[in-house]
Scaffold this active site. Structure first.
Site, short mmCIF file in Angstrom:
data_model
loop_
_atom_site.label_atom_id
_atom_site.label_comp_id
_atom_site.label_asym_id
_atom_site.label_seq_id
_atom_site.Cartn_x
_atom_site.Cartn_y
_atom_site.Cartn_z
CG ASP A 1 45.18 37.23 40.41
OD1 ASP A 1 45.04 36.47 41.37
OD2 ASP A 1 45.90 38.24 40.41
C1 GLC Z 1 46.00 40.13 37.89
C2 GLC Z 1 45.76 39.95 36.45
C3 GLC Z 1 44.75 40.88 35.90
C4 GLC Z 1 43.54 40.94 36.77
C5 GLC Z 1 43.93 41.23 38.20
C6 GLC Z 1 42.78 41.28 39.12
O1 GLC Z 1 46.78 41.25 38.07
O2 GLC Z 1 46.96 40.09 35.71
O3 GLC Z 1 44.45 40.52 34.59
O4 GLC Z 1 42.64 41.88 36.32
O5 GLC Z 1 44.82 40.27 38.64
O6 GLC Z 1 43.15 41.81 40.35
C1 GLC Z 2 49.39 39.55 38.19
C2 GLC Z 2 49.24 39.33 39.66
C3 GLC Z 2 49.73 37.96 40.05
C4 GLC Z 2 49.10 36.91 39.20
C5 GLC Z 2 49.23 37.22 37.73
C6 GLC Z 2 48.45 36.27 36.87
O1 GLC Z 2 50.73 39.65 37.84
O2 GLC Z 2 49.96 40.29 40.40
O3 GLC Z 2 49.47 37.69 41.41
O4 GLC Z 2 49.70 35.68 39.51
O5 GLC Z 2 48.77 38.52 37.48
O6 GLC Z 2 47.08 36.46 36.97
#
Ligand code: GLC
Ligand code: GLC
Length: 812
Positions: free
Chosen positions: A487
């Site tokens: 993300d």
């Molecule tokens: C994922 C990531 C996190 C980020 C988020 C944004 O969960 O782990 O680091 O802030 O997405 O929605």
């Molecule tokens: C968090 C989010 C997932 C994403 C990951 C890496 O776990 O839920 O969708 O792939 O962060 O950013």
């Protein structure tokens, strides 16, 4: 250092002191009604949706930590001393405090000055309520005169509005009190058909529903005035803050035990039968009363607890293993499976790190969660797949998240996370492999939940496939869009505005930045789709999918290989990311794990080369970090990944979700020792002994462990809701132990450590119970199989029509 121990027999983790490094929590509820509960009775409850139907209030990130809960106060009416048996909120010095977190229930208890109190909290299966069973024993030699006070603080339903819209909410609160039941009915007078209730099994000495009356002005939960005085005020709340508190007087003879039951629940009435009498404003309680009465009854509560226990025995019974490693046994047989159920239920919405307000159900997250869940309740997995597919758009793209209450795509987050569609193919394929229920592919499913857009699920998969091919970049690799699995790798964002969302801001056209990760994912998914097409006898389509996979693989060979490992991406200027040529972020875990899982490099030595580089650059004793070197500053062209300080989260943290991809890659190259070594590094049970470093719960995976660049290397965060659960379950059970559902039946292909003599396992699969007895005869991974006494070629157990099958496997 440890804060408790595992009781594997009872399938519980037993916490032996209340001041764990962080609140160590558990989940109550299975389908509609859910609760989070910490080891000191903190937490909250909600119906289906932690944002839109929150029953009780919780204050995230508060001081003291973990506030808002299901608190009981006891008062000794002779000495006037009072305490909380769950330690919070009063935090007195308790004797023999324990919290037993079990599967769907928690038991928290202690003794204080000879009075023992133990509360079992659980949600009966199929109900929209929770029971608190409070057992109180007087261990003194003299009679005890006690008061029991219950307490919850009601949330005015929408948790976001509840925490922000005070000008309105301080005036809307309403309750009714009838017999021993406190009804919370804010907004019931207008558009809500639901209310909450809090009931008690004993006659009341009093009650309170207004927080200020219960606590006293300017007082805190650790010293409620009512508890201090031993007298409720029978307050009826009009606006302000609604609480529920019962007061029960208990006189206990020496060594006497009494049990008091509280029931907190949620109930809906048909819109035209909300009031009784109809012209009044009084809640119609005709359908709720029998439910309440049922669960205020000791025998019914015992029965419901048994049903819950049996339910879990049955769910977990689908796969049980006995290996030489107790951490593996415990995680596979109990906790990892349990966590998979919780991630299936919650996606990433409500934990002690996810507020329940920010996120609904993630498209990629929920599809991956299926991998660890589908064997437990295939019917629910089926429904989830159809719900997810209904949020897919006609373009094949998908809303990144949807709200569980409405099942509608979340517009605020939108779409264009270009990996999303491919995960649907993997989710469906996992379902087919488990169940053989091909009918799901013909199920009509709409696009974006729009009327008249229904197409068979199979077409949704085809559109997922096309989605990637319709969005290729300059090298022929898939365009990344807003982000792929990571993300925080936001290559089209270029944000200079503080506070702007990295995920929803797109400042570049997005026609250049490409993802090698999505390319690998596409190869994997397209080949899965080809096998699905084979099974449907769609030979031409199967060929089309395979050709597309092969072509993409060629593109990866040409533009996605860095010499020692796979590249991660190309940025919006067409420059490499995850290359030895880069200044920072030279090697990433995700593209390497995914490409090898897709089979790329397995026959030409590149897989081994890549894994050697992963070991050299990314592996630590606490797990494998996401990339190296960590980003030491903010790179506007990379986005959120470089917003985190080095060693945390996506910026070179040990992002546990990705570690099993490397375990699987190691297993695919036949190296069980290495696969299992990586498995053990992040196995929470194996880390129990360093709980003071790890800090999160030792019974579930956390999303992240701080990486080697962090000051707190080894410290976990974001426990519970993470794809780590499903992927580790997949890595250990399907690739290391090698019990793998396939479209053709159950396969057994273990890649276990060389010093294991073997293992046994029971797996219920498509109605057949398989007993596996795996014995090592040599160091290799070649399987010789004897099924019910008959040698059988290959490694897929043939279907014989029997319901019990004994499979002896010799590995050498
Ligand atoms: C994922 C990531 C996190 C980020 C988020 C944004 O969960 O782990 O680091 O802030 O997405 O929605
Ligand atoms: C968090 C989010 C997932 C994403 C990951 C890496 O776990 O839920 O969708 O792939 O962060 O950013």
């Amino acid at each position: 250092m440890k804060y408790g121990h595992f009781d594997d027999e009872r399938r519980e983790y037993v916490i032996s002191r209340p001041d764990t490094p962080l609140p160590w929590i558990n989940y109550l509820g299975n389908e509609d009604y859910f609760g989070l509960i910490s080891n000191t009775a903190g937490g909250y409850s909600f119906y289906r949706d932690a944002r839109l139907r929150r029953l009780t209030r919780y204050r995230y990130n508060n001081a003291p930590m973990d506030f808002g809960g299901r608190y009981i106060y006891l008062r000794d009416n002779d000495s006037q001393q009072y305490w909380s048996p769950s330690w919070q909120p009063t935090r007195r010095d308790l004797e023999d405090y324990t919290c037993r977190h079990g599967l769907g229930y928690s038991i928290i208890g202690s003794t204080f000055k000879g009075i023992e109190a133990r509360t079992t909290y659980f949600v009966p299966l199929g109900e929209t309520l929770e029971v608190w069973k409070v057992e109180i024993t007087n261990h003194r030699s003299a009679p005890a005169h006690l008061s029991v006070f219950s307490s919850v603080e009601f949330c005015l339903w929408d948790a976001n509005d509840d925490a922000t819209n005070f000008q309105r909410n301080f005036s809307t609160g309403q309750v009714e009190v009838e017999d021993t039941v406190i009804y919370h009915k804010t907004e019931y007078r207008e558009r809500r058909d639901h209310f909450a209730y809090f009931a008690c099994s004993e006659p009341l000495a009093g009650f309170d529903t207004q927080r200020e009356n219960f606590l006293g002005a300017y007082r805190d939960w650790h010293e409620p005035l009512v508890v201090e005085k031993g007298e409720s005020t029978n307050s009826i709340a009009h606006g302000w803050q609604i609480v529920g508190s019962h007061h029960v007087r208990l006189d206990l003879a020496a060594n006497e035990t009494r049990t008091v039951f509280f029931v907190l629940g949620y109930h809906e009435n048909p819109r035209d039968q909300k009031f009784d009498p109809p012209a009044s404003q009084i809640i119609n309680k005709r359908t709720v009363k029998p439910v309440i009465e049922h669960y205020l009854n000791a025998a019914h509560v015992e029965e419901a607890l048994n049903v819950l226990r049996n339910y879990w025995t049955e769910r977990l019974g689908v796969l049980q293993v006995t290996t030489p490693d107790e951490h593996t046994n415990r995680m596979v047989n109990i906790w990892n499976a349990y966590q998979c159920m919780v991630t299936f239920n919650m996606s990433r919405s409500a934990s002690y790190f996810e507020s329940g307000i920010g996120r609904g159900m993630g498209f990629r997250d929920s599809n991956q969660d299926l991998l660890g869940f589908v064997h437990m309740i295939p019917a629910r997995a089926r429904q989830r797949i159809l719900d997810l597919a209904a949020t897919q758009m006609e373009s094949g793209g998908a809303y990144h998240q949807y709200q569980p209450l409405t099942k509608r795509g979340n517009d605020a987050v939108g779409s264009n996370f270009n990996d999303d569609p491919a995960w649907l193919i993997l989710g469906v394929s996992a379902y087919l492999k488990e169940t053989g229920d091909w009918s799901i592919l013909n199920e009509p499913v709409p696009y974006d939940n729009k009327l008249n857009t229904k197409q068979p699920l199979y077409e949704h998969l085809q559109r997922s496939f096309r989605y990637t091919l319709d969005r290729l970049g300059p090298h022929g690799l898939p365009l990344i869009g807003r982000a792929d699995w990571n993300d925080c790798l936001n290559l089209n964002c270029f944000s200079e505005e503080p506070g702007e969302s990295f995920q929803t801001t797109t400042n570049r056209e997005g026609t250049v930045a490409e993802s090698v990760f999505i390319a690998g994912l596409f190869v994997l998914a397209a080949n899965e789709l080809a096998s699905i097409a084979d099974h449907q006898r769609l030979a031409d389509e199967a060929t089309l999918y395979r050709e597309a996979a092969a072509k993409m693989q060629g593109t990866i060979d040409q533009h996605g290989w860095d010499g020692e490992w796979f590249l991660r991406a190309y940025n919006a200027f067409g420059q490499k990311i995850g290359s030895h040529e880069c200044e920072e972020g030279q090697i990433f875990i995700e593209s390497n794990g995914m490409c090898i899982m897709a089979g790329i490099g397995l026959n030409d030595g590149r897989a081994e080369k890549t894994l050697a580089a992963v070991e050299q650059h990314l592996a630590t004793p606490h797990g494998i970090v996401l990339q190296q070197p960590a980003f030491s500053r903010y790179y506007v062209e990379l986005g959120e990944i470089s917003s985190y300080p080095p060693g945390y989260k996506e910026n070179a943290g040990i992002f546990c979700h990705t570690n099993p991809w490397i375990m699987i890659a190691e297993a695919l190259t036949g190296r069980g020792d290495r696969a299992f070594d990586y498995y053990s590094r992040i196995n929470p049970s194996a880390r129990e002994a360093i709980s003071d470093v790890h800090r999160c719960e030792p019974y579930v995976y956390a999303q992240m462990i701080a990486g080697k660049d962090a000051a707190t290397h080894g410290e976990a965060k974001n426990s519970w809701l993470t794809g780590t659960a499903a992927w580790n379950f997949t890595a250990i059970t399907q690739h290391i132990l090698g019990i793998q559902p396939t479209l053709n039946g159950l396969q057994i292909a273990p890649v276990i450590p060389t010093d294991w003599p073997g293992f046994t396992a029971t797996r219920v699969y498509r109605g057949v119970t398989y007993h596996f007895d795996v014995k090592r005869s040599g160091p290799g991974n070649t399987v010789a199989m004897v099924v019910d006494g008959q040698p059988v070629a290959g490694n897929i157990v043939p279907l014989t029509g029997k319901t019990k099958v004994i499979v002896e496997v010799t590995l050498g």
